[in-house]
Write a protein that holds these residues in place. Sequence first.
Motif, PDB file in Angstrom:
ATOM      1  N   THR A 134       0.851  -1.264  -0.032  1.00  0.00           N
ATOM      2  CA  THR A 134       0.186   0.064  -0.098  1.00  0.00           C
ATOM      3  C   THR A 134       0.811   1.274   0.081  1.00  0.00           C
ATOM      4  O   THR A 134       0.426   2.458   0.108  1.00  0.00           O
ATOM      5  N   ALA A 135       2.220   1.201  -0.108  1.00  0.00           N
ATOM      6  CA  ALA A 135       3.357   2.316   0.001  1.00  0.00           C
ATOM      7  C   ALA A 135       2.961   3.021  -1.417  1.00  0.00           C
ATOM      8  O   ALA A 135       2.540   2.704  -2.550  1.00  0.00           O
ATOM      9  N   GLU A 136       2.870   4.486  -1.280  1.00  0.00           N
ATOM     10  CA  GLU A 136       2.665   5.461  -2.298  1.00  0.00           C
ATOM     11  C   GLU A 136       4.048   5.503  -2.945  1.00  0.00           C
ATOM     12  O   GLU A 136       4.978   5.343  -2.478  1.00  0.00           O
ATOM     13  N   VAL A 137       3.936   5.637  -4.248  1.00  0.00           N
ATOM     14  CA  VAL A 137       5.184   6.013  -5.257  1.00  0.00           C
ATOM     15  C   VAL A 137       5.839   7.305  -4.697  1.00  0.00           C
ATOM     16  O   VAL A 137       4.946   8.331  -4.789  1.00  0.00           O
ATOM     17  N   THR A 138       6.893   7.405  -4.580  1.00  0.00           N
ATOM     18  CA  THR A 138       7.354   8.909  -4.331  1.00  0.00           C
ATOM     19  C   THR A 138       7.844   9.466  -5.841  1.00  0.00           C
ATOM     20  O   THR A 138       7.993   8.933  -6.670  1.00  0.00           O
ATOM     21  N   LEU A 139       8.226  10.749  -5.410  1.00  0.00           N
ATOM     22  CA  LEU A 139       8.516  11.579  -6.784  1.00  0.00           C
ATOM     23  C   LEU A 139       9.665  11.039  -7.015  1.00  0.00           C
ATOM     24  O   LEU A 139       9.846  10.576  -8.403  1.00  0.00           O
ATOM     25  N   ARG A 140      10.773  10.667  -6.440  1.00  0.00           N
ATOM     26  CA  ARG A 140      12.108  10.268  -6.706  1.00  0.00           C
ATOM     27  C   ARG A 140      11.938   8.702  -7.594  1.00  0.00           C
ATOM     28  O   ARG A 140      12.523   8.464  -8.478  1.00  0.00           O
ATOM     29  N   GLU A 141      10.903   7.855  -6.989  1.00  0.00           N
ATOM     30  CA  GLU A 141      10.736   6.546  -7.675  1.00  0.00           C
ATOM     31  C   GLU A 141      10.110   6.798  -9.036  1.00  0.00           C
ATOM     32  O   GLU A 141      10.430   6.145 -10.073  1.00  0.00           O
ATOM     33  N   HIS A 142       8.978   7.575  -9.113  1.00  0.00           N
ATOM     34  CA  HIS A 142       8.609   7.984 -10.289  1.00  0.00           C
ATOM     35  C   HIS A 142       9.537   8.519 -11.217  1.00  0.00           C
ATOM     36  O   HIS A 142       9.548   8.005 -12.396  1.00  0.00           O
ATOM     37  N   LEU A 143      10.213   9.339 -11.180  1.00  0.00           N
ATOM     38  CA  LEU A 143      11.108   9.961 -11.950  1.00  0.00           C
ATOM     39  C   LEU A 143      12.350   8.724 -12.363  1.00  0.00           C
ATOM     40  O   LEU A 143      12.837   8.765 -13.362  1.00  0.00           O
ATOM     41  N   ALA A 144      13.016   7.994 -11.324  1.00  0.00           N
ATOM     42  CA  ALA A 144      13.944   7.141 -11.597  1.00  0.00           C
ATOM     43  C   ALA A 144      13.288   6.009 -12.429  1.00  0.00           C
ATOM     44  O   ALA A 144      13.894   5.384 -13.320  1.00  0.00           O
ATOM     45  N   SER A 145      12.426   5.469 -12.402  1.00  0.00           N
ATOM     46  CA  SER A 145      11.643   4.563 -13.229  1.00  0.00           C
ATOM     47  C   SER A 145      11.485   5.113 -14.648  1.00  0.00           C
ATOM     48  O   SER A 145      12.128   4.437 -15.705  1.00  0.00           O
ATOM     49  N   GLN A 146      11.133   6.300 -14.924  1.00  0.00           N
ATOM     50  CA  GLN A 146      11.379   6.978 -16.419  1.00  0.00           C
ATOM     51  C   GLN A 146      12.739   7.039 -16.968  1.00  0.00           C
ATOM     52  O   GLN A 146      12.912   6.831 -17.902  1.00  0.00           O
ATOM     53  N   LEU A 147      13.810   7.207 -15.634  1.00  0.00           N
ATOM     54  CA  LEU A 147      15.062   7.644 -16.266  1.00  0.00           C
ATOM     55  C   LEU A 147      15.496   5.976 -16.848  1.00  0.00           C
ATOM     56  O   LEU A 147      16.331   5.872 -17.640  1.00  0.00           O
ATOM     57  N   ASP A 148      15.202   4.958 -16.219  1.00  0.00           N
ATOM     58  CA  ASP A 148      15.509   3.435 -16.418  1.00  0.00           C
ATOM     59  C   ASP A 148      15.128   3.324 -17.974  1.00  0.00           C
ATOM     60  O   ASP A 148      15.771   2.500 -18.768  1.00  0.00           O
ATOM     61  N   LEU A 149      13.918   3.953 -18.267  1.00  0.00           N
ATOM     62  CA  LEU A 149      13.540   3.555 -19.801  1.00  0.00           C
ATOM     63  C   LEU A 149      14.118   4.637 -20.838  1.00  0.00           C
ATOM     64  O   LEU A 149      14.199   4.468 -21.988  1.00  0.00           O
ATOM     65  N   ALA A 150      14.591   5.778 -20.170  1.00  0.00           N
ATOM     66  CA  ALA A 150      15.056   6.754 -21.054  1.00  0.00           C
ATOM     67  C   ALA A 150      16.602   6.587 -21.527  1.00  0.00           C
ATOM     68  O   ALA A 150      16.823   7.079 -22.487  1.00  0.00           O
ATOM     69  N   THR A 151      17.215   5.740 -20.977  1.00  0.00           N
ATOM     70  CA  THR A 151      18.853   5.685 -21.080  1.00  0.00           C
ATOM     71  C   THR A 151      19.260   4.313 -20.548  1.00  0.00           C
ATOM     72  O   THR A 151      18.981   4.140 -19.406  1.00  0.00           O
ATOM     73  N   ARG A 152      20.190   3.866 -21.395  1.00  0.00           N
ATOM     74  CA  ARG A 152      20.999   2.729 -20.993  1.00  0.00           C
ATOM     75  C   ARG A 152      22.342   2.996 -20.494  1.00  0.00           C
ATOM     76  O   ARG A 152      23.065   2.113 -19.952  1.00  0.00           O
ATOM     77  N   ASP A 153      22.792   3.922 -20.675  1.00  0.00           N
ATOM     78  CA  ASP A 153      24.409   4.460 -20.709  1.00  0.00           C
ATOM     79  C   ASP A 153      24.663   4.654 -19.287  1.00  0.00           C
ATOM     80  O   ASP A 153      23.654   5.307 -18.478  1.00  0.00           O
ATOM     81  N   PRO A 154      25.214   3.785 -18.521  1.00  0.00           N
ATOM     82  CA  PRO A 154      25.815   3.832 -17.075  1.00  0.00           C
ATOM     83  C   PRO A 154      26.065   5.507 -16.631  1.00  0.00           C
ATOM     84  O   PRO A 154      25.502   5.816 -15.348  1.00  0.00           O
ATOM     85  N   ILE A 155      26.983   6.135 -17.244  1.00  0.00           N
ATOM     86  CA  ILE A 155      27.214   7.490 -16.884  1.00  0.00           C
ATOM     87  C   ILE A 155      26.211   8.154 -16.886  1.00  0.00           C
ATOM     88  O   ILE A 155      25.651   9.264 -15.830  1.00  0.00           O
ATOM     89  N   GLU A 156      25.108   8.476 -17.926  1.00  0.00           N
ATOM     90  CA  GLU A 156      23.990   8.912 -17.988  1.00  0.00           C
ATOM     91  C   GLU A 156      22.902   8.784 -16.965  1.00  0.00           C
ATOM     92  O   GLU A 156      22.487   9.746 -16.260  1.00  0.00           O
ATOM     93  N   ARG A 157      22.946   7.550 -16.547  1.00  0.00           N
ATOM     94  CA  ARG A 157      22.162   7.142 -15.395  1.00  0.00           C
ATOM     95  C   ARG A 157      22.681   7.794 -13.990  1.00  0.00           C
ATOM     96  O   ARG A 157      21.854   8.152 -13.167  1.00  0.00           O
ATOM     97  N   LEU A 158      23.961   7.655 -14.240  1.00  0.00           N
ATOM     98  CA  LEU A 158      24.538   8.135 -12.648  1.00  0.00           C
ATOM     99  C   LEU A 158      24.317   9.471 -12.627  1.00  0.00           C
ATOM    100  O   LEU A 158      23.868  10.258 -11.672  1.00  0.00           O
TER     101      LEU A 158
END
Length: 507
Positions: A134-158
């Motif tokens: 029942t935990a709500e999704v935080t803003l950071r989790e919401h943005l991080a999930s989109q970052l995972d889909l937006a790039t695969r480059d490890p440096i860009e992810r960092l």
Amino acid sequence: MTPQLLQAIKLLQLSHLDLAAYVEAELERNPLLERAEPEAPAAQEAAGTADEPRGGEEFDGGDGESWSAPELDPGRGEIETDLDTRLDNVFPEETPVRVSEGESGDMLSLTPAPYGSTGGSFDAEAPDFEATLTAEVTLREHLASQLDLATRDPIERLIGGFLIDAVDDAGYLRETVEAVAERLAADPATVARMLALVQTFDPPGVAARDLAECLAIQLREKDRFDPAMEALVSRLDLVAKRDFAALRRLCGVNDEDLVDMLAEIRRLDPKPGRAFGSSAVEVLVPDVFVRAAPDGSWLVELNGEALPRVLVNQSYYARVSRNARADGDKAFLSEALQNANWLTRSLEQRARTILKVATEIVRQQDGFFAHGVAHLRPLNLKTVAEAIGMHESTVSRVTSNKAIGTSRGTLEMKYFFTAAIPGAAGAAAHSSEAVRHRIRQLVDGETAENVLSDDALVQKLRDEGVDIARRTVAKYRESLRIPSSIERRRERSAQAGHAQARAAVLA
């Protein structure tokens, strides 16, 4: 202080949600406590209703109250009188009591040593998987999930992850690109490129560095960021000042277009992150209800839904105690019975005290309930405490985190305690909240040709018997988020011009 005194004070100032959590914990660890079945409506009304006549003595005002009230320090005898009980220590002298405190010093838990276990569950060490569902999704989790889909480059992810971590709860990036690049020893151009990527994420406007950039991002997504709108967003200071003449010249638009552009700006979200990462908004639940009686008096009744009901299972105690052989078992059962009896008594006394204080508040503020906020009277803790024969600290604890349900909405009890504004020429004092309400009424009644300055507001209030200083009017006006007279005059002139233009078009 004895454990009973600590518990009585603690229960008195808890909100109904905190009280429910406290009682739930007691039910878990005390085998002699059980939930009571809900009473019939008729029984609830008979048990929790008080009828007080309208009216009351005149009150000449008082200063506002400090709700932390550190100076209110009653003795044990005064608390015993307020709670109508003796607070002797019924725990065995050798039983240690553990009191844990939070960072602010507020008492978080009070438990005897035998009750220090994690609860009644045999597998208390197991993780609570239901809580994670029942935990709500935080803003950071919401943005991080989109970052995972937006790039695969490890440096860009960092870099992207670092930028996301720097976004606050409102959705704004509070670090500069240069500072992030220096900290990560990265190329500033790469950091800027990753910031542009994060700014395309949902919600629109996230990771902006200021309000203008936040609005610009949202307008670009709507394909409405044309040169005129860009000029408008670049001068939000003029928007705040309501300098519409300067905005028209800057944007190169007429009155009607400017009004439409401002309306579009208002529809944007200035805090795109507020839907994430914050605690859930709690609905204000009244502890008591106030309603008009047929004879013109007021009925004050407890809200049964906000009162946890527990019973002591005497039959279970008798059955188990007969089979107890060890001294430790007998001591545990005896202490559990004492705790259970004390909790039920404390809950009952808490309810009676809340009802008593609420009834006196209704009597003192009869004008508010009958005629509205303009008739709210000055009131302080001392007045209520003296009227009902309690200490000020007891009234302060009762009114903290409590609410009254009225026909005019659900209001915190603290709302009814306001400072006094002296009356002019010896007239009765006025409540500060009533004066604020009157200022709002005067401003709402303005026209484009008759905008009231602070001095004019002071004169009108004095004509109505309120002796108030100009700086106080300015302070109240700002607390109501009412612009200055210059800004209001500009806004009303622009609205009048817009109305005339529309009328001309329709004609």
